[in-house]
Design a protein around this motif. Structure first.
Motif, PDB file in Angstrom:
ATOM      1  N   GLU A  46      28.400  23.325  58.826  1.00 30.94           N
ATOM      2  CA  GLU A  46      28.439  24.170  60.020  1.00 30.94           C
ATOM      3  C   GLU A  46      29.647  23.806  60.885  1.00 30.94           C
ATOM      4  O   GLU A  46      30.339  24.693  61.415  1.00 30.94           O
ATOM      5  CB  GLU A  46      27.145  23.995  60.812  1.00 30.94           C
ATOM      6  CG  GLU A  46      27.103  24.771  62.133  1.00 30.94           C
ATOM      7  CD  GLU A  46      27.057  26.275  61.931  1.00 30.94           C
ATOM      8  OE1 GLU A  46      27.380  27.005  62.886  1.00 30.94           O
ATOM      9  OE2 GLU A  46      26.690  26.736  60.814  1.00 30.94           O
ATOM     10  N   SER A  73      30.512  27.454  53.280  1.00 31.80           N
ATOM     11  CA  SER A  73      29.722  28.411  54.059  1.00 31.80           C
ATOM     12  C   SER A  73      28.550  27.694  54.707  1.00 31.80           C
ATOM     13  O   SER A  73      28.111  26.629  54.265  1.00 31.80           O
ATOM     14  CB  SER A  73      29.210  29.551  53.170  1.00 31.80           C
ATOM     15  OG  SER A  73      28.311  29.058  52.185  1.00 31.80           O
ATOM     16  N   SER A  74      28.028  28.315  55.765  1.00 28.15           N
ATOM     17  CA  SER A  74      26.879  27.775  56.479  1.00 28.15           C
ATOM     18  C   SER A  74      26.092  28.928  57.070  1.00 28.15           C
ATOM     19  O   SER A  74      26.650  29.742  57.824  1.00 28.15           O
ATOM     20  CB  SER A  74      27.333  26.824  57.589  1.00 28.15           C
ATOM     21  OG  SER A  74      26.227  26.404  58.378  1.00 28.15           O
ATOM     22  N   ARG A  75      24.843  29.020  56.700  1.00 28.25           N
ATOM     23  CA  ARG A  75      23.938  30.050  57.210  1.00 28.25           C
ATOM     24  C   ARG A  75      24.540  31.457  57.082  1.00 28.25           C
ATOM     25  O   ARG A  75      24.500  32.270  57.989  1.00 28.25           O
ATOM     26  CB  ARG A  75      23.572  29.765  58.666  1.00 28.25           C
ATOM     27  CG  ARG A  75      22.769  28.470  58.825  1.00 28.25           C
ATOM     28  CD  ARG A  75      22.271  28.284  60.234  1.00 28.25           C
ATOM     29  NE  ARG A  75      23.355  28.037  61.164  1.00 28.25           N
ATOM     30  CZ  ARG A  75      23.185  27.775  62.462  1.00 28.25           C
ATOM     31  NH1 ARG A  75      21.952  27.736  62.967  1.00 28.25           N
ATOM     32  NH2 ARG A  75      24.214  27.576  63.241  1.00 28.25           N
ATOM     33  N   GLY A  76      25.102  31.712  55.896  1.00 31.10           N
ATOM     34  CA  GLY A  76      25.648  33.033  55.609  1.00 31.10           C
ATOM     35  C   GLY A  76      27.023  33.305  56.169  1.00 31.10           C
ATOM     36  O   GLY A  76      27.589  34.380  55.955  1.00 31.10           O
ATOM     37  N   ARG A  77      27.597  32.325  56.860  1.00 35.46           N
ATOM     38  CA  ARG A  77      28.927  32.494  57.450  1.00 35.46           C
ATOM     39  C   ARG A  77      29.924  31.634  56.684  1.00 35.46           C
ATOM     40  O   ARG A  77      29.706  30.436  56.503  1.00 35.46           O
ATOM     41  CB  ARG A  77      28.877  32.082  58.923  1.00 35.46           C
ATOM     42  CG  ARG A  77      30.141  32.389  59.711  1.00 35.46           C
ATOM     43  CD  ARG A  77      29.854  32.302  61.207  1.00 35.46           C
ATOM     44  NE  ARG A  77      29.422  30.968  61.593  1.00 35.46           N
ATOM     45  CZ  ARG A  77      30.178  30.089  62.268  1.00 35.46           C
ATOM     46  NH1 ARG A  77      31.409  30.424  62.620  1.00 35.46           N
ATOM     47  NH2 ARG A  77      29.694  28.914  62.598  1.00 35.46           N
ATOM     48  N   TYR A  78      31.024  32.243  56.222  1.00 36.44           N
ATOM     49  CA  TYR A  78      32.015  31.528  55.437  1.00 36.44           C
ATOM     50  C   TYR A  78      33.149  31.014  56.324  1.00 36.44           C
ATOM     51  O   TYR A  78      33.475  31.618  57.358  1.00 36.44           O
ATOM     52  CB  TYR A  78      32.602  32.421  54.345  1.00 36.44           C
ATOM     53  CG  TYR A  78      31.681  32.598  53.164  1.00 36.44           C
ATOM     54  CD1 TYR A  78      31.778  31.765  52.049  1.00 36.44           C
ATOM     55  CD2 TYR A  78      30.692  33.571  53.169  1.00 36.44           C
ATOM     56  CE1 TYR A  78      30.922  31.918  50.966  1.00 36.44           C
ATOM     57  CE2 TYR A  78      29.827  33.726  52.100  1.00 36.44           C
ATOM     58  CZ  TYR A  78      29.953  32.892  51.000  1.00 36.44           C
ATOM     59  OH  TYR A  78      29.099  33.037  49.933  1.00 36.44           O
TER      60      TYR A  78
END
Length: 529
Positions: A431, A467-472
């Protein structure tokens, strides 16, 4: 129809060094003084005793303040420590023999120091003559003015020949540049537009140097046309239409006109800035160190520990820090480096900290130079208790907060994390990296010890973007290198400090450029040129 595209070639940055000297000579004999002509000799010197001669200037007569005309052109690599030694002589013009000439002094400097100095100008004292002030040498570095423009253009075609039996044609354009020997080299290929005799291709960008300096697949040849850069550039004010000609058809058919037309819809030129442009323009690299003080590294007083302080050799952590730090400190003007530890119980209350200052000064964690970082690192080993867990996120977020304060391109932050690879906060670290990828910063991770570094390689987004929680991650900002690949079997000696530093730092220039390009940030002095 094939999707082969020419691979871009990696070209070293050419840097030109200009030299001037201000020589001090003391003459004690009462005779008519004739200034002996100075000459400057330049050598590369690696850490080993051997020195390779690179070149020499011309001889300038009768002056103690020579401004040499002859330049030194070098291939510059940010990731390498390129040491130079400048030797100045009073040359006997009759013999041209250096050993028989008077030695006036020398200066040793890294190429990165010259480029990283203000406006690319560095002044150093000449030394080497015991008991005498020899004068100064003035060095100026400038990237060679090769054409660095980038052209963006878009083309379409009209009434192309039909080539497919059951359809129309699947056209694409191939660009070749003409070579001096009359041959042609492929430099670009557009996408294929399926089943269309009137295609409109997507805009594309290409360096002018690639366009102006075959892929012979089983495609059906529609036709060809020739043009020049000057002719293409006219499309900035008007459309340009080219007739597509097929030589074979032209020979066979008397009434042959053409095989269609290609229209240049747009043509724009923009400058392509390089890493050197930003550094010379005033962009400062800010180097921060974070060192793993978790218990998995072993008790520092025992030889098996990765932190073992031997009186005869540096620990793995110290070797990695020294190799990488000595390169990057050339680009940091104040040579002040914030240095932190993580994963240890720190005095006075013995609480675990994941970003404690190595110099024990929370208000000012800066250390003077890499030697200052090493000194604070050794002192911390004596005062803290190695513990855990291994959390990267706090120190990444700490540097990210600093990077977020200045996003205009004047500052770029580089965080060096040295660790044994046993990470405890993988989700939080991902993140933090994703959030930091939009900021002017890069993260270097050097893994020491025998552990498996699968987690570290996952953070290095060369193959798959983090990526983290659907965010790249917006861009790749992490470079991981296992330290064991650069040491001998005993683990006590680095086989090549230069190769270690090169591989660790190789991605920094491109990462800096990727940030500047995505934010459309030009070098600070670009508007003045």
């Amino acid at each position: 129809m094939g999707d082969l595209e020419p691979a871009p070639s990696r070209v070293a940055t050419k840097v030109e060094i200009t030299v001037s000297c201000r020589v001090r000579l003391k003459v004690f004999t009462i005779v008519a003084l004739k200034f002996l002509p100075p000459l400057l000799n330049v050598c590369f010197f690696p850490p080993a005793p051997d020195v390779s001669k690179f070149g020499r200037t011309e001889v300038i007569d009768n002056t103690l303040n020579p401004d040499f005309v002859r330049k030194f052109v070098l291939d510059y690599y940010f990731e390498e420590k390129q040491n130079l030694r400048f030797d100045v002589y009073n040359m006997d013009s009759k013999t041209g023999n250096l050993p028989k000439s008077d030695f006036l002094g020398q200066a040793c400097v890294a190429l990165g120091e010259i480029i990283g100095s203000q406006r690319g100008r560095l002044e150093r004292p000449l030394t080497g003559v015991p008991g005498k002030k020899c004068g100064t040498i003035i060095l100026f570095a400038e990237e060679l003015s090769n054409c660095r423009d980038i052209v963006t253009m878009q083309l379409c075609a009209n009434k192309l020949d039909k080539k497919d039996f059951f359809g129309k044609s699947d056209p694409f354009l191939v660009f070749y540049r003409s070579n001096e020997d009359g041959t042609f080299t492929i430099c670009h290929k557009t996408e294929v537009v399926k089943n269309n005799l009137n295609p409109v291709w997507q805009p594309f960008s290409i360096p002018v140097r690639s366009l102006c300096n075959g892929d012979y697949d089983s495609h059906d040849f529609i036709g060809e046309f020739a043009t020049s850069y000057r002719e293409l550039s006219r499309a900035q004010s008007q459309f340009t239409v080219y007739e597509v000609s097929n030589p074979r058809k032209k020979c066979k058919k008397k009434k042959y006109v053409n095989s269609g037309t290609v229209t240049l819809l747009s043509f724009t030129v923009q400058s392509e800035y390089t890493f050197v442009d930003y550094i010379r323009g005033g962009t400062q690299l800010n180097f921060t160190v974070a060192i793993d003080f978790t218990a998995s590294n072993g008790i520092p007083s025992q030889p098996t520990s990765l932190h073992y302080m031997s009186p005869y050799q540096l620990s793995s952590y110290a070797m990695a820090l020294k190799a990488v730090g000595e390169i990057i400190q050339d680009y940091d003007s104040d040579k002040l480096f914030p240095a932190y530890g993580f994963g240890a119980k720190v005095p006075p209350d013995g609480k675990v900290s994941h970003q404690f200052p190595l110099n024990n000064n929370p208000d000012n964690p800066n250390c003077e130079g890499i030697e200052g970082v090493l000194e604070s690192y050794f002192q911390s080993l004596r005062t803290v208790q190695l513990y855990g867990p291994t959390n990267f996120a706090p120190v990444i977020n700490q540097v990210a907060r600093l990077a977020a304060e200045v996003t205009d391109g004047s500052q770029y932050y580089v965080l060096l994390i040295i660790t044994d690879g046993v990470i405890s906060d993988m989700l939080q670290t991902k993140e933090a990296i994703v959030s930091a990828s939009s900021l002017p910063m890069s993260i270097i991770i050097v893994g020491v010890g025998p552990a498996e570094f699968g987690a570290m390689e996952e953070l290095d987004g060369d193959e798959v973007r983090v990526s983290s929680r659907g965010r790249y991650a917006e861009r790749d900002i992490v470079q991981f290198v296992p330290f064991r690949d650069y040491v001998d079997h005993s683990g006590n000696h680095v086989l090549s400090m230069a190769r270690l530093a090169k591989d660790v730092l190789a991605e920094i220039p491109e990462q800096l450029l990727s940030y500047m390009k995505t934010r459309d940030i030009k070098p600070l002095n670009a508007n003045k040129q």
